[in-house]
Design an enzyme around this catalytic site. Structure first.
Site, PDB file in Angstrom:
ATOM      1  N   SER A   1       0.714  -1.345   0.276  1.00  0.00           N
ATOM      2  CA  SER A   1      -0.123  -0.079  -0.134  1.00  0.00           C
ATOM      3  C   SER A   1       1.011   1.434   0.154  1.00  0.00           C
ATOM      4  O   SER A   1       1.676   1.944   0.706  1.00  0.00           O
ATOM      5  CB  SER A   1      -1.056   0.577   0.930  1.00  0.00           C
ATOM      6  OG  SER A   1      -1.472   0.840   1.726  1.00  0.00           O
TER       7      SER A   1
ATOM      8  N   HIS B   1      -0.782  -1.353  -3.936  1.00  0.00           N
ATOM      9  CA  HIS B   1      -2.162  -1.306  -3.397  1.00  0.00           C
ATOM     10  C   HIS B   1      -1.660   0.364  -3.886  1.00  0.00           C
ATOM     11  O   HIS B   1      -1.758   0.529  -2.804  1.00  0.00           O
ATOM     12  CB  HIS B   1      -2.603  -2.088  -3.017  1.00  0.00           C
ATOM     13  CG  HIS B   1      -3.349  -1.608  -1.697  1.00  0.00           C
ATOM     14  ND1 HIS B   1      -4.907  -2.593  -2.705  1.00  0.00           N
ATOM     15  CD2 HIS B   1      -4.195  -0.714  -0.774  1.00  0.00           C
ATOM     16  CE1 HIS B   1      -5.792  -1.932  -1.382  1.00  0.00           C
ATOM     17  NE2 HIS B   1      -5.557  -1.362  -0.781  1.00  0.00           N
TER      18      HIS B   1
ATOM     19  N   ASP C   1      -4.056   3.445  -2.820  1.00  0.00           N
ATOM     20  CA  ASP C   1      -5.441   4.054  -1.526  1.00  0.00           C
ATOM     21  C   ASP C   1      -5.930   5.290  -1.520  1.00  0.00           C
ATOM     22  O   ASP C   1      -5.880   6.057  -1.448  1.00  0.00           O
ATOM     23  CB  ASP C   1      -5.366   4.262   0.070  1.00  0.00           C
ATOM     24  CG  ASP C   1      -4.722   2.460   0.411  1.00  0.00           C
ATOM     25  OD1 ASP C   1      -3.727   2.099   1.220  1.00  0.00           O
ATOM     26  OD2 ASP C   1      -5.698   1.470   0.155  1.00  0.00           O
TER      27      ASP C   1
ATOM     28  N   MET D   1      -9.191   7.671  -1.176  1.00  0.00           N
ATOM     29  CA  MET D   1      -9.439   8.312   0.015  1.00  0.00           C
ATOM     30  C   MET D   1     -10.169   9.322   0.063  1.00  0.00           C
ATOM     31  O   MET D   1      -9.104  10.548  -0.421  1.00  0.00           O
ATOM     32  CB  MET D   1      -9.212   8.086   1.480  1.00  0.00           C
ATOM     33  CG  MET D   1      -8.607   6.444   1.804  1.00  0.00           C
ATOM     34  SD  MET D   1      -7.318   6.875   3.513  1.00  0.00           S
ATOM     35  CE  MET D   1      -6.263   5.384   3.095  1.00  0.00           C
TER      36      MET D   1
ATOM     37  N   HIS E   1      -7.925   1.465  -4.677  1.00  0.00           N
ATOM     38  CA  HIS E   1      -8.481   0.686  -3.658  1.00  0.00           C
ATOM     39  C   HIS E   1      -9.529   2.279  -3.610  1.00  0.00           C
ATOM     40  O   HIS E   1      -8.648   3.095  -2.930  1.00  0.00           O
ATOM     41  CB  HIS E   1      -8.061   0.598  -2.786  1.00  0.00           C
ATOM     42  CG  HIS E   1      -8.666   0.177  -1.353  1.00  0.00           C
ATOM     43  ND1 HIS E   1      -8.713  -0.423   0.258  1.00  0.00           N
ATOM     44  CD2 HIS E   1     -10.963  -0.031  -1.132  1.00  0.00           C
ATOM     45  CE1 HIS E   1      -9.930  -0.518   0.709  1.00  0.00           C
ATOM     46  NE2 HIS E   1     -10.815  -0.348   0.352  1.00  0.00           N
TER      47      HIS E   1
ATOM     48  N   MET F   1     -12.260   4.599  -1.695  1.00  0.00           N
ATOM     49  CA  MET F   1     -12.646   4.430  -0.571  1.00  0.00           C
ATOM     50  C   MET F   1     -12.977   5.809  -0.818  1.00  0.00           C
ATOM     51  O   MET F   1     -13.043   6.893   0.107  1.00  0.00           O
ATOM     52  CB  MET F   1     -11.600   4.421   0.283  1.00  0.00           C
ATOM     53  CG  MET F   1     -11.401   3.087   0.798  1.00  0.00           C
ATOM     54  SD  MET F   1     -10.050   2.809   1.908  1.00  0.00           S
ATOM     55  CE  MET F   1      -8.542   2.962   0.924  1.00  0.00           C
TER      56      MET F   1
ATOM     57  N   MET G   1     -11.535  -6.273   4.112  1.00  0.00           N
ATOM     58  CA  MET G   1     -11.716  -4.700   5.230  1.00  0.00           C
ATOM     59  C   MET G   1     -10.960  -5.744   6.806  1.00  0.00           C
ATOM     60  O   MET G   1     -11.468  -6.029   7.121  1.00  0.00           O
ATOM     61  CB  MET G   1     -11.911  -4.503   6.063  1.00  0.00           C
ATOM     62  CG  MET G   1     -11.897  -2.598   4.186  1.00  0.00           C
ATOM     63  SD  MET G   1     -10.791  -2.867   3.297  1.00  0.00           S
ATOM     64  CE  MET G   1      -9.109  -1.281   4.608  1.00  0.00           C
TER      65      MET G   1
ATOM     66  N   PHE H   1      -7.195   4.241   7.516  1.00  0.00           N
ATOM     67  CA  PHE H   1      -5.381   4.444   7.710  1.00  0.00           C
ATOM     68  C   PHE H   1      -4.969   3.550   8.152  1.00  0.00           C
ATOM     69  O   PHE H   1      -5.693   2.693   7.939  1.00  0.00           O
ATOM     70  CB  PHE H   1      -5.612   4.868   9.257  1.00  0.00           C
ATOM     71  CG  PHE H   1      -6.346   6.112   9.841  1.00  0.00           C
ATOM     72  CD1 PHE H   1      -8.113   6.254  10.223  1.00  0.00           C
ATOM     73  CD2 PHE H   1      -5.389   8.141   9.315  1.00  0.00           C
ATOM     74  CE1 PHE H   1      -8.365   7.794  10.009  1.00  0.00           C
ATOM     75  CE2 PHE H   1      -6.648   9.031   9.839  1.00  0.00           C
ATOM     76  CZ  PHE H   1      -8.412   8.880  10.102  1.00  0.00           C
TER      77      PHE H   1
ATOM     78  N   ASP I   1      -6.677  -6.954   3.223  1.00  0.00           N
ATOM     79  CA  ASP I   1      -5.849  -5.329   3.673  1.00  0.00           C
ATOM     80  C   ASP I   1      -6.119  -4.328   5.130  1.00  0.00           C
ATOM     81  O   ASP I   1      -7.568  -4.420   5.584  1.00  0.00           O
ATOM     82  CB  ASP I   1      -7.111  -4.835   2.392  1.00  0.00           C
ATOM     83  CG  ASP I   1      -6.681  -3.294   2.635  1.00  0.00           C
ATOM     84  OD1 ASP I   1      -7.353  -2.275   1.979  1.00  0.00           O
ATOM     85  OD2 ASP I   1      -5.653  -2.916   3.648  1.00  0.00           O
ATOM     86  N   GLY I   2      -4.808  -4.834   6.092  1.00  0.00           N
ATOM     87  CA  GLY I   2      -5.070  -3.624   6.940  1.00  0.00           C
ATOM     88  C   GLY I   2      -4.369  -4.530   7.983  1.00  0.00           C
ATOM     89  O   GLY I   2      -5.132  -5.592   8.086  1.00  0.00           O
ATOM     90  N   GLY I   3      -3.230  -3.982   8.692  1.00  0.00           N
ATOM     91  CA  GLY I   3      -2.891  -4.467   9.799  1.00  0.00           C
ATOM     92  C   GLY I   3      -1.893  -6.086   9.683  1.00  0.00           C
ATOM     93  O   GLY I   3      -1.769  -6.717  10.067  1.00  0.00           O
TER      94      GLY I   3
ATOM     95  N   GLY J   1       0.832  -2.375   4.118  1.00  0.00           N
ATOM     96  CA  GLY J   1       1.615  -1.334   4.172  1.00  0.00           C
ATOM     97  C   GLY J   1       2.861  -1.021   5.487  1.00  0.00           C
ATOM     98  O   GLY J   1       3.753  -0.882   4.928  1.00  0.00           O
ATOM     99  N   SER J   2       2.551  -0.967   7.220  1.00  0.00           N
ATOM    100  CA  SER J   2       2.998  -1.231   7.381  1.00  0.00           C
ATOM    101  C   SER J   2       4.467  -2.123   7.618  1.00  0.00           C
ATOM    102  O   SER J   2       5.453  -1.378   7.738  1.00  0.00           O
ATOM    103  CB  SER J   2       2.938  -0.319   8.784  1.00  0.00           C
ATOM    104  OG  SER J   2       1.529   0.793   8.863  1.00  0.00           O
TER     105      SER J   2
HETATM  106  C1  DX5 Z   1      -6.741   1.148   5.292  1.00  0.00           C
HETATM  107  C2  DX5 Z   1      -5.942   0.844   3.411  1.00  0.00           C
HETATM  108  C3  DX5 Z   1      -4.816   0.581   3.891  1.00  0.00           C
HETATM  109  C4  DX5 Z   1      -3.977   0.226   4.942  1.00  0.00           C
HETATM  110  C5  DX5 Z   1      -3.152  -0.912   5.331  1.00  0.00           C
HETATM  111  O1  DX5 Z   1      -8.239   2.093   4.857  1.00  0.00           O
HETATM  112  O2  DX5 Z   1      -6.713   0.325   3.040  1.00  0.00           O
HETATM  113  O3  DX5 Z   1      -4.710  -0.407   2.376  1.00  0.00           O
HETATM  114  O4  DX5 Z   1      -3.746   0.981   3.833  1.00  0.00           O
HETATM  115  O5  DX5 Z   1      -1.764  -0.586   5.651  1.00  0.00           O
HETATM  116  P1  DX5 Z   1      -1.310  -1.657   6.501  1.00  0.00           P
HETATM  117  O6  DX5 Z   1      -1.076  -2.285   6.365  1.00  0.00           O
HETATM  118  O7  DX5 Z   1      -0.276  -0.640   7.667  1.00  0.00           O
HETATM  119  O8  DX5 Z   1      -2.656  -1.458   7.835  1.00  0.00           O
HETATM  120 ZN    ZN Z   2      -6.354  -0.696   1.183  1.00  0.00          ZN
END
Ligand code: DX5
Ligand code: ZN
Length: 222
Positions: free
Chosen positions: A6, A31, A33, A35, A64, A66, A135, A141, A173-175, A195-196
């Protein structure tokens, strides 16, 4: 397990270098994001950044979305070079038409569900999808904690896809990180947004990707 970094969690002052770093480390998709501050309480970037990122890599890019009114922008993200658009079921009241328009624009179709949106919301759409995105955090975030109840949702969605013989990707997707990705692969996920765990890894991007690969290969060999 395919990996899709991401870019939202990357260093925005060095986006080109950050894209090249994950490409060199060996990932499968980018990916992006998008928003709008309406569908989610955060504002990131739009088609211009997506176009710049798509121009900086040979990797296919998925946006993605959002955003509250995806139908207005489908052609804009196609023009930006996206190979796949992921829209949110919660934001697309006319999902059949939205998916038809994405296909007409020669892109792959993806639909995302927020962590507590019933999987049944997608049951009739599954035959039309190239990807389902579950998700595993509330969208908006990066750096959030993986929602543990997601494992059961991944297993149930895997059964729903297998029941119709779908070859759609099951993306999460996420964490997602090296500590939880193996269990998600075992539950039936085929692709993970990261992402992180890649861009905020204290050991750098290459090591972040390597750790994720090692974790999934270890589980695959069991
Ligand atoms: C959150 C995004 C994710 C996020 C992933 O709304 O859709 O793609 O950036 O970042 P991590 O892997 O750090 O949760
Ligand atoms: Zn995403």
């Amino acid at each position: 397990m395919k990996l899709a970094p991401s870019i939202y969690t990357a260093d925005f002052l060095n986006l080109g270098e950050q894209v090249r770093a994950v490409e060199a480390a060996g990932v499968d998709w980018m990916h992006l994001d998008v928003m709008d501050g309406v569908f989610v309480p955060n504002l990131t970037f739009g088609p211009a950044i997506c176009k710049a990122i798509a121009s900086a890599t040979a990797l296919p890019c998925e946006a993605h979305l959002m955003i509250a009114d995806a139908d207005r922008y489908l052609d804009v993200y196609q023009a930006a070079g996206m190979k796949r658009l992921i829209v949110h079921a919660e934001a697309c009241p006319h999902l059949y038409r939205t998916l038809a328009q994405i296909k007409d624009l020669d892109m792959q179709t993806g639909v995302a569900l927020n962590p507590l949106t019933p999987l049944g919301a997608l049951e009739d759409a599954l035959p039309l999808l190239d990807l389902v995105l579950l998700m595993t955090v509330e969208p908006g975030f990066g750096g959030q904690a993986f929602i543990p109840e997601s494992h059961a949702r991944i297993r149930r969605m895997r059964r729903m896809l297998d029941a119709i013989g779908s070859s759609a990707e099951l993306e999460i997707d996420g964490g997602v990180n090296a500590h939880n990705i193996a269990v998600c692969a075992t539950a039936g996920a085929s692709m993970a947004v990261v992402g992180s765990s890649v861009y905020s890894s204290q050991f750098g991007v290459a090591e972040g990707v390597r750790a994720l690969r090692a974790a999934t290969q270890a589980s695959a060999s069991r």
